[in-house]
Design an enzyme around this catalytic site. Structure first.
Site, PDB file in Angstrom:
ATOM      1  N   PRO A   1       0.821  -1.206   0.000  1.00 34.78           N
ATOM      2  CA  PRO A   1       0.000   0.000   0.000  1.00 34.78           C
ATOM      3  C   PRO A   1       0.859   1.262   0.000  1.00 34.78           C
ATOM      4  O   PRO A   1       1.925   1.292   0.598  1.00 34.78           O
ATOM      5  CB  PRO A   1      -0.784  -0.088   1.316  1.00 34.78           C
ATOM      6  CG  PRO A   1      -0.698  -1.502   1.745  1.00 34.78           C
ATOM      7  CD  PRO A   1       0.567  -2.059   1.169  1.00 34.78           C
TER       8      PRO A   1
ATOM      9  N   GLY B   1       2.289   4.055  -4.787  1.00 36.20           N
ATOM     10  CA  GLY B   1       2.051   4.836  -5.992  1.00 36.20           C
ATOM     11  C   GLY B   1       1.410   4.085  -7.138  1.00 36.20           C
ATOM     12  O   GLY B   1       1.523   4.500  -8.286  1.00 36.20           O
ATOM     13  N   LYS B   2       0.711   3.000  -6.847  1.00 40.28           N
ATOM     14  CA  LYS B   2       0.071   2.235  -7.925  1.00 40.28           C
ATOM     15  C   LYS B   2      -1.028   3.053  -8.599  1.00 40.28           C
ATOM     16  O   LYS B   2      -1.067   3.165  -9.820  1.00 40.28           O
ATOM     17  CB  LYS B   2      -0.508   0.923  -7.359  1.00 40.28           C
ATOM     18  CG  LYS B   2       0.560   0.005  -6.795  1.00 40.28           C
ATOM     19  CD  LYS B   2      -0.023  -1.296  -6.305  1.00 40.28           C
ATOM     20  CE  LYS B   2      -0.893  -1.121  -5.079  1.00 40.28           C
ATOM     21  NZ  LYS B   2      -0.151  -0.598  -3.925  1.00 40.28           N
ATOM     22  N   THR B   3      -1.899   3.631  -7.787  1.00 42.31           N
ATOM     23  CA  THR B   3      -2.973   4.451  -8.335  1.00 42.31           C
ATOM     24  C   THR B   3      -2.390   5.630  -9.100  1.00 42.31           C
ATOM     25  O   THR B   3      -2.834   5.967 -10.204  1.00 42.31           O
ATOM     26  CB  THR B   3      -3.883   4.944  -7.197  1.00 42.31           C
ATOM     27  OG1 THR B   3      -4.278   3.816  -6.418  1.00 42.31           O
ATOM     28  CG2 THR B   3      -5.105   5.634  -7.732  1.00 42.31           C
TER      29      THR B   3
ATOM     30  N   GLU C   1      17.145   1.484  26.123  1.00 35.36           N
ATOM     31  CA  GLU C   1      17.446   1.946  24.765  1.00 35.36           C
ATOM     32  C   GLU C   1      18.945   1.928  24.481  1.00 35.36           C
ATOM     33  O   GLU C   1      19.371   1.542  23.392  1.00 35.36           O
ATOM     34  CB  GLU C   1      16.886   3.356  24.531  1.00 35.36           C
ATOM     35  CG  GLU C   1      15.367   3.435  24.571  1.00 35.36           C
ATOM     36  CD  GLU C   1      14.699   2.482  23.589  1.00 35.36           C
ATOM     37  OE1 GLU C   1      15.255   2.266  22.497  1.00 35.36           O
ATOM     38  OE2 GLU C   1      13.628   1.938  23.926  1.00 35.36           O
TER      39      GLU C   1
ATOM     40  N   HIS D   1      20.086  -1.540  23.585  1.00 40.08           N
ATOM     41  CA  HIS D   1      19.970  -1.872  22.154  1.00 40.08           C
ATOM     42  C   HIS D   1      21.135  -1.282  21.361  1.00 40.08           C
ATOM     43  O   HIS D   1      21.787  -1.954  20.581  1.00 40.08           O
ATOM     44  CB  HIS D   1      18.697  -1.241  21.561  1.00 40.08           C
ATOM     45  CG  HIS D   1      17.420  -1.913  21.953  1.00 40.08           C
ATOM     46  ND1 HIS D   1      17.186  -3.235  21.769  1.00 40.08           N
ATOM     47  CD2 HIS D   1      16.274  -1.405  22.500  1.00 40.08           C
ATOM     48  CE1 HIS D   1      15.962  -3.534  22.187  1.00 40.08           C
ATOM     49  NE2 HIS D   1      15.382  -2.438  22.644  1.00 40.08           N
TER      50      HIS D   1
ATOM     51  N   ASP E   1      10.242  -5.898  21.234  1.00 41.81           N
ATOM     52  CA  ASP E   1      11.559  -6.458  20.901  1.00 41.81           C
ATOM     53  C   ASP E   1      11.478  -7.969  20.804  1.00 41.81           C
ATOM     54  O   ASP E   1      12.041  -8.585  19.899  1.00 41.81           O
ATOM     55  CB  ASP E   1      12.582  -6.115  21.991  1.00 41.81           C
ATOM     56  CG  ASP E   1      12.706  -4.625  22.196  1.00 41.81           C
ATOM     57  OD1 ASP E   1      12.431  -3.887  21.243  1.00 41.81           O
ATOM     58  OD2 ASP E   1      13.080  -4.218  23.315  1.00 41.81           O
TER      59      ASP E   1
HETATM   60  P1  ADP Z   1      -1.198   2.933  -3.833  1.00 46.75           P
HETATM   61  O1  ADP Z   1      -2.259   3.037  -4.880  1.00 46.75           O
HETATM   62  O2  ADP Z   1      -0.012   2.135  -4.256  1.00 46.75           O
HETATM   63  O3  ADP Z   1      -1.706   2.518  -2.499  1.00 46.75           O
HETATM   64  P2  ADP Z   1      -1.151   5.751  -4.186  1.00 46.75           P
HETATM   65  O4  ADP Z   1      -0.864   5.858  -5.624  1.00 46.75           O
HETATM   66  O5  ADP Z   1      -2.574   5.913  -3.773  1.00 46.75           O
HETATM   67  O6  ADP Z   1      -0.598   4.397  -3.602  1.00 46.75           O
HETATM   68  O7  ADP Z   1      -0.226   6.787  -3.408  1.00 46.75           O
HETATM   69  C1  ADP Z   1      -0.734   7.698  -2.477  1.00 46.75           C
HETATM   70  C2  ADP Z   1       0.031   8.995  -2.530  1.00 46.75           C
HETATM   71  O8  ADP Z   1       1.371   8.816  -2.101  1.00 46.75           O
HETATM   72  C3  ADP Z   1       0.136   9.555  -3.913  1.00 46.75           C
HETATM   73  O9  ADP Z   1      -0.960  10.328  -4.237  1.00 46.75           O
HETATM   74  C4  ADP Z   1       1.417  10.379  -3.840  1.00 46.75           C
HETATM   75  O10 ADP Z   1       1.172  11.638  -3.260  1.00 46.75           O
HETATM   76  C5  ADP Z   1       2.258   9.593  -2.872  1.00 46.75           C
HETATM   77  N1  ADP Z   1       3.177   8.697  -3.580  1.00 46.75           N
HETATM   78  C6  ADP Z   1       3.190   7.351  -3.508  1.00 46.75           C
HETATM   79  N2  ADP Z   1       4.172   6.847  -4.269  1.00 46.75           N
HETATM   80  C7  ADP Z   1       4.794   7.873  -4.849  1.00 46.75           C
HETATM   81  C8  ADP Z   1       5.903   7.987  -5.762  1.00 46.75           C
HETATM   82  N3  ADP Z   1       6.570   6.911  -6.218  1.00 46.75           N
HETATM   83  N4  ADP Z   1       6.283   9.225  -6.146  1.00 46.75           N
HETATM   84  C9  ADP Z   1       5.621  10.304  -5.698  1.00 46.75           C
HETATM   85  N5  ADP Z   1       4.584  10.269  -4.853  1.00 46.75           N
HETATM   86  C10 ADP Z   1       4.162   9.067  -4.411  1.00 46.75           C
HETATM   87 ZN    ZN Z   2      13.355  -2.219  23.217  1.00 43.92          ZN
HETATM   88 MG    MG Z   3      -4.314   2.855  -4.475  1.00 39.28          MG
END
Ligand code: ADP
Ligand code: ZN
Ligand code: MG
Length: 617
Positions: free
Chosen positions: A207, A210-212, A427, A430, A503
């Protein structure tokens, strides 16, 4: 299976269900019943009629446009993102109206909205319970609610402006997708040589990577319409609606080719089919419809289907067959360089002080996704505003990394002095174990200011050079580092606290993986006993071995962690002077940077020769 005895539920329960159904019915179905004789047209027709000045009156609703033509007929169409709409309508001379369709008589309306559905619900309820008892299964309900089609909402989203440059890093994904862009721009080039473009590409990754964004950028680069719908939107409460939406979506896409159809969260409909009766019936029909449509359309027309998922392993294999989503585009978490680039992309949108060291910020934000990095920049800007400054500083960014990664700083939560002391030793425990094991990453920063996420202290370890192949020794050292907190508590206070639970969890997970997945134990050797089932969401594993073996694995894991705990304990004991000096500093300052840490470490080493006591533990 003839008679099924159902448990008696209180009568209220049934009333509640009927009431809920009525309300839903009124919200979803009534608009269609009370607007009789409305002709549904597509957006193009609407625009054409606007241009030809064939619209007399128009009414804009939340998601649809209802209008009366100059021919006296009523029409409706879905509302789309169209900034110049009102302007054009105004120019065409159409009258804006708030209510252009006459209401039905109140009695008829009550009859239709409450009595009819009540009869329907009871009827359908009986029908289904009978069906269930007959164990007939199947999609019998689909005909009953065939009205799903008119409810299908498909948007052409305006993606103008989003380009590949807005997506930082992800070069591999961009390279694969740029071929699709090229195809959408010059389909002839591919046609003439006889090359078939893949119909669909599947964007796969965790998640927030940046897929969308990438899918939109493809549409933006190719300058074609972008139909977007999320998998979860398909799964409706009425059987058959999802399938109708898929049909509608592809019909519209075919009319608008070349274009992109984007199905976000495709796993919501494309999960594995499992032959069980009931429950997932609707989803299955939707998936079947999607497969049918994908097979049916002609790829050379220029409709490219993109889909995104963060659970690729849960997809139905039918979706991945040739001619469907046969191209897989990995969209992974950004590496150091990628993180720096993403930070820079988002930093352009805010006022930054010059000479910001983005590399340092990226280094501290190891493991952050693109979405989290965007969030970090925004958080930094908010911080600058709160302090009444005009520019975002390096400190803003570094503070934001901690806020996003470790939860908000909460200075008002007070630790008792004793607690603070214990946390400081924990801490430093660690950090010191990490520093003394040559191959462990040096410490970037340690703080004992409590965070809202429950962590009392927080050691930020930074890998100098990110690398992916870890040796057995490095992994063991990591485990020792995890146990270093508890070891310090035990060594200094001769007591242990609940502060080490996280941990212990991490150490255990790592130790298990070494044995069951990486083949790093002498006992088991190179046998994979666990499989990663959910690579991107937390990494659940399933055990594939006998109960006896499982017991044995537990014992080996225990052994491994114990050995590393002892190692950590001795490192701390042998360096007790440094442990005390560092913990004292952290206790007083609440925060210690990596440089300060190393300074004290070296100074103590030089000034105070080690005092070797007898072996204690
Ligand atoms: P996904 O669909 O993979 O869950 P999104 O495309 O919805 O992720 O990304 C959410 C936001 O995070 C984007 O609108 C952008 O602002 C930022 N973001 C994510 N990946 C990138 C990237 N590779 N470069 C620039 N911005 C990014
Ligand atoms: Zn710890
Ligand atoms: Mg998405």
């Amino acid at each position: 299976m003839n008679e099924v005895k159902r448990p008696r539920k209180p009568l209220m329960f049934y009333y509640a269900i009927v009431l809920l159904a009525l309300i839903l019915f009124n919200a979803l179905v009534m608009p269609f019943l009370t607007n009789p004789g409305v002709i549904e047209v597509d957006y193009g027709t609407f625009i054409k009629m606007t241009e030809d000045k064939q619209i007399a009156e128009v009414m804009l609703e939340d998601n649809k446009i209802i209008y009366k033509g100059t021919d006296g007929k009523f029409y409706k169409t879905g509302l789309m993102e169209d900034p110049e709409l009102t302007d054009r309508l105004y120019k065409s001379g159409a009258k804006f109206s708030s209510q252009i369709i006459e209401q039905m008589s109140p009695i008829l309306s009550i009859l239709l909205s409450w009595v009819l559905p009540m009869v329907l619900i009871i009827g359908v309820g009986q029908y289904f319970s009978k069906k269930l008892m007959e164990n007939a299964g199947g999609g019998a309900g689909s005909m009953m609610f065939g009205m799903g089609k008119s409810n299908a909402k498909v948007y052409v989203k305006s993606t103008s402006g989003i380009k590949f440059d807005d997506v930082a890093g992800e070069d591999e994904a961009k390279e694969i997708l740029s071929e699709i862009v090229d195809f959408l721009e010059n389909p002839k080039k591919y046609e003439s040589i006889g090359a078939k473009m893949p119909k669909g590409a599947l964007l796969v990754g965790p998640p927030g990577t940046g897929k969308t964004l990438l899918a939109k950028a493809v549409a933006g680069e190719a300058n074609v319409p972008f139909f977007s719908i999320s998998g979860s939107e398909f799964v409706e409460m009425f059987v058959g609606m999802g399938a109708a939406k898929v049909r509608d979506l592809f019909k519209q896409a075919n009319e608008k080719a070349p274009c992109i159809v984007f199905i976000d969260e495709v796993d919501a409909i494309g999960g594995k089919r499992d032959g069980r009766i009931g429950g997932n019936d609707e989803r299955e029909q939707t998936l079947n419809q999607l497969l049918t449509e994908m097979d049916g359309f002609d790829g050379s027309k220029g409709v490219v289907i993109l889909a995104a998922t963060n659970r690729p392993e849960s997809l139905d294999p039918a979706l991945l067959r040739p001619g469907r989503f046969d191209r897989r585009v990995p969209v992974e978490l950004p590496d150091l360089q990628g993180r720096e680039a993403i930070l820079k992309v988002h930093a352009k949108k805010v006022q930054m002080q010059p000479n910001i060291d983005f590399g340092a910020v990226a280094r501290a934000a190891a493991g952050a996704s693109g979405a989290e990095l965007a969030n970090i920049v925004n958080e930094a800007a908010l911080r600058a505003v709160r302090d009444g400054r005009k520019l975002v500083t390096q400190a803003d960014l570094e503070e934001s990394v901690e806020v996003i990664i470790a939860g908000y700083q909460k200075k008002n939560r007070v630790l008792s002095d004793k607690e603070k002391m214990v946390v400081a030793y924990h801490e430093i425990g660690h950090a010191l174990v990490a520093a003394k094991q040559s191959e462990s990453a040096p410490v970037h920063k340690i703080t004992i200011i409590p965070r809202t996420n429950g962590a009392l202290g927080y050691t930020m370890q930074v890998e100098e050079n990110e690398h992916f192949l870890l040796t057995k020794e490095e992994l063991e050292n990591k485990i020792a580092t995890f146990t270093g907190g508890r070891a310090a508590e035990s060594l200094i206070f001769n007591q242990i606290t609940t502060g080490a639970s996280n941990d212990i969890e991490q150490a255990t997970r790592l130790a298990r993986a070494m044995i069951t997945r990486y083949g790093m134990s002498d006992e088991f050797g190179m046998v994979a006993m666990e499989q990663l089932t959910n690579q991107y969401l937390g990494g659940d594993t399933t055990l594939a071995c006998s109960a006896e073996t499982a017991n044995h694995i537990d014992a080996v894991v225990r052994n491994l962690i114990n050995t590393q705990y002892h190692k950590a304990y001795h490192i701390l004991k042998d360096n007790a002077n440094q442990l005390h000096a560092l913990a004292k500093y952290l206790y007083e300052h609440e925060t210690i940077t990596g440089d300060e840490f190393m300074d004290i470490l070296h100074k103590t080493e030089a000034e105070l020769p080690q005092i070797a006591e007898g072996e204690g533990y």
